[in-house]
Design an enzyme around this catalytic site. Structure first.
Site, PDB file in Angstrom:
ATOM      1  N   LYS A 142       0.814  -1.220   0.000  1.00 33.43           N
ATOM      2  CA  LYS A 142       0.000   0.000   0.000  1.00 33.43           C
ATOM      3  C   LYS A 142       0.849   1.271   0.000  1.00 33.43           C
ATOM      4  O   LYS A 142       0.389   2.324  -0.414  1.00 33.43           O
ATOM      5  CB  LYS A 142      -0.965  -0.039   1.157  1.00 33.43           C
TER       6      LYS A 142
HETATM    7  C1  LIG Z   1      -4.430  -4.728   1.480  1.00 30.16           C
HETATM    8  C2  LIG Z   1      -3.739  -6.022   1.434  1.00 30.16           C
HETATM    9  C3  LIG Z   1      -4.228  -7.079   0.644  1.00 30.16           C
HETATM   10  C4  LIG Z   1      -5.502  -6.972  -0.139  1.00 30.16           C
HETATM   11  O1  LIG Z   1      -5.398  -6.042  -1.182  1.00 30.16           O
HETATM   12  P1  LIG Z   1      -6.700  -5.476  -1.924  1.00 30.16           P
HETATM   13  O2  LIG Z   1      -6.222  -4.386  -2.797  1.00 30.16           O
HETATM   14  O3  LIG Z   1      -7.612  -4.987  -0.824  1.00 30.16           O
HETATM   15  O4  LIG Z   1      -7.307  -6.613  -2.653  1.00 30.16           O
HETATM   16  C5  LIG Z   1      -3.481  -8.235   0.605  1.00 30.16           C
HETATM   17  N1  LIG Z   1      -2.336  -8.371   1.292  1.00 30.16           N
HETATM   18  C6  LIG Z   1      -1.836  -7.383   2.052  1.00 30.16           C
HETATM   19  C7  LIG Z   1      -0.564  -7.606   2.789  1.00 30.16           C
HETATM   20  C8  LIG Z   1      -2.516  -6.177   2.158  1.00 30.16           C
HETATM   21  O5  LIG Z   1      -2.012  -5.187   2.898  1.00 30.16           O
END
Ligand SMILES: *Cc1c(COP(=O)(O)O)cnc(C)c1O
Length: 459
Positions: free
Chosen positions: A112
């Site tokens: 993210k």
């Molecule tokens: C947010 C997250 C996900 C899921 O991603 P999406 O974009 O919500 O599908 C999977 N793994 C990790 C480590 C995350 O932080």
């Protein structure tokens, strides 16, 4: 580029207005009016370029006419400076045709950061130009919150409020949020699940007076910029592994459908992609959907991969818009039915040729972490394990790039149980467990949350 709502009733917006608005006023999500496309020749010119240069080429058509080339380059430079790997998003070969795209080299150790460092700088840039202030409200199942806070901390024009489900995020995740003590950062633990947190956020966004009063904006993956910035690493990874010549497959651990929707955007832009593999944990609503054409919520069950403990994948609405041939009225109808009854039906149709799905329970997660450690000597986190298992299960032709969405040290307990090894945090975070924490606890009530925010913003 103009941006339209998936529910067809909100006026189209230019890029900067869309960024600040987050969710569209008709409850829909913004998407570009058309998909920019790259020819094979254009894609060939990207081979061998740096992450920064590819980011510039990929994002430019989305921001055109609103952000100059010079400013876009500066935003990219600033956003990826704090990353620990010189390649920003390096690809590592695991075995045979299986590759790992490492997306944990940012400040909070999850993918993210790739979007939220950029979004924080972008907010700052736009607000400075407009001499405005905003209130950011977001819900997190763990990783969004810390990445958003890191992207926005200490910025004068922003107050940021992040909700997390109390006791349902890992200690590392919580501390990455609650130990940020900047005055503009407000952490709230909600007595409920992630979906409850997300519904509170949606409630407040759907209250026009409040929304206007505090100039509310979003950083969760309903904000288009999150998706846009994530499209970049699908390009860099595919170009690294196949030179963009042959189609490649991606396996993506999925919760809110944001990351994998970015892969879909790369596909729409012309990146040669054969299959997109949706990996889910025991909260398998998406896998059930791709198998049956019926989207039906069930209760959220805690798993070893908490950032994917989700039953309502907000970003799926963007795919639904494409499935309906971009008919906002139909999407609106379906989302209303989903809200009222917890279910809708939409045949997967031609999209079944692109998407595959696979579910991995907690035992499978443990086994996969152990297997990858034994056979490849790599420690992977429980989310990454879901993608890797899905990739191995898919048995498709050609190379598969599986997304390593978090650093194993972010979820040390599961890794320790599976392998007997304790993954260590990068040096700059080694004192995380000694730092002071600050957060408030609130019940699952939109009214209480409004009052809380107003008290801060109008103080
Ligand atoms: C947010 C997250 C996900 C899921 O991603 P999406 O974009 O919500 O599908 C999977 N793994 C990790 C480590 C995350 O932080």
């Amino acid at each position: 580029m103009q941006y339209v709502s998936t529910r067809g009733e909100a006026p189209a917006l230019g890029f900067c207005d869309m960024v600040l608005s987050g969710l569209a006023p008709d409850g829909g999500l913004y998407v570009p009016e058309t998909w920019p496309t790259f020819s094979q020749d254009k894609i060939r010119t990207l081979v061998g370029k740096s992450y920064h240069d590819i980011a510039f080429d990929v994002m430019k058509p989305f921001v055109e006419k609103e952000i100059s080339d010079v400013d876009l380059k500066a935003l990219i430079q600033k956003s990826y400076a704090p990353f620990r790997d010189k390649d920003i998003a390096p690809v590592k070969k695991l075995k045979n045709d299986l590759y790992l795209l490492e997306l944990f080299h940012g400040p909070t150790l999850a993918f993210k950061d790739y979007a939220l460092q950029f979004l924080g700088n972008l907010f700052d840039y736009i607000l400075h130009q407009r001499k405005q202030k905003i209130t950011i409200l977001g819900a997190t199942s763990g990783d969004t919150g810390s990445a958003a806070i890191e992207g926005c901390r200490g910025r004068e024009a922003i107050e940021i409020f992040i909700l997390h489900p109390k006791g349902r995020v890992s200690e590392v995740q919580r501390r990455q949020m609650t130990t940020v003590l900047d005055g503009n950062v407000h952490n709230i633990a909600v007595e409920g699940t992630f979906d409850d947190c997300q519904n509170l956020v949606k409630d407040l966004f759907n209250t026009p007076d409040f929304r206007k009063q505090v100039n509310l904006s979003a950083v969760n993956s309903i904000n288009w910029v999150r998706i846009m910035a994530q499209v970049v690493y699908y390009f860099t990874a595919a170009l690294t592994v196949t030179g963009g010549e042959r189609p490649v497959n991606f396996s993506v651990p999925t919760g809110n459908f944001g990351n994998i929707f970015a892969a879909f955007v790369a596909y729409k832009m012309g990146l040669p992609i054969q299959n997109l593999i949706v990996g889910t944990n025991r909260n398998d609503i998406l896998a059930r959907y791709f198998a049956s054409g019926v989207m039906k919520t069930e209760d959220v069950v805690p798993s070893l991969s908490p950032s994917m403990d989700i039953q309502i994948s907000s970003n799926f609405e963007r795919l639904l818009f494409e499935m309906h041939g971009r008919d906002g009225a139909k999407v609106k109808q379906m989302m209303q039915a989903f809200k009222d009854t917890g279910t809708f039906e939409m045949p997967v149709g031609e999209f079944g040729d692109l998407f595959m799905a696979y579910t991995l329970g907690d035992d499978g997660i443990q086994n996969t972490i152990a297997e990858i450690q034994e056979t490849c000597g790599e420690l992977i986190d429980p989310h990454t394990a879901v993608g890797v298992a899905a990739a191995q299960h898919a048995k498709i032709e050609g190379k598969v790039i599986s997304l390593a969405c978090a650093h194993p040290a972010k979820f040390p307990d599961a890794v320790k149980v599976a392998t007997g090894m304790h993954p260590s945090l990068p040096d700059e975070m080694s004192d995380l467990f000694e730092r002071e924490e600050r957060f408030d606890v609130l019940g699952d009530s939109a009214e209480k949350l409004k009052t809380y925010i107003l008290n801060v913003v109008t103080a």
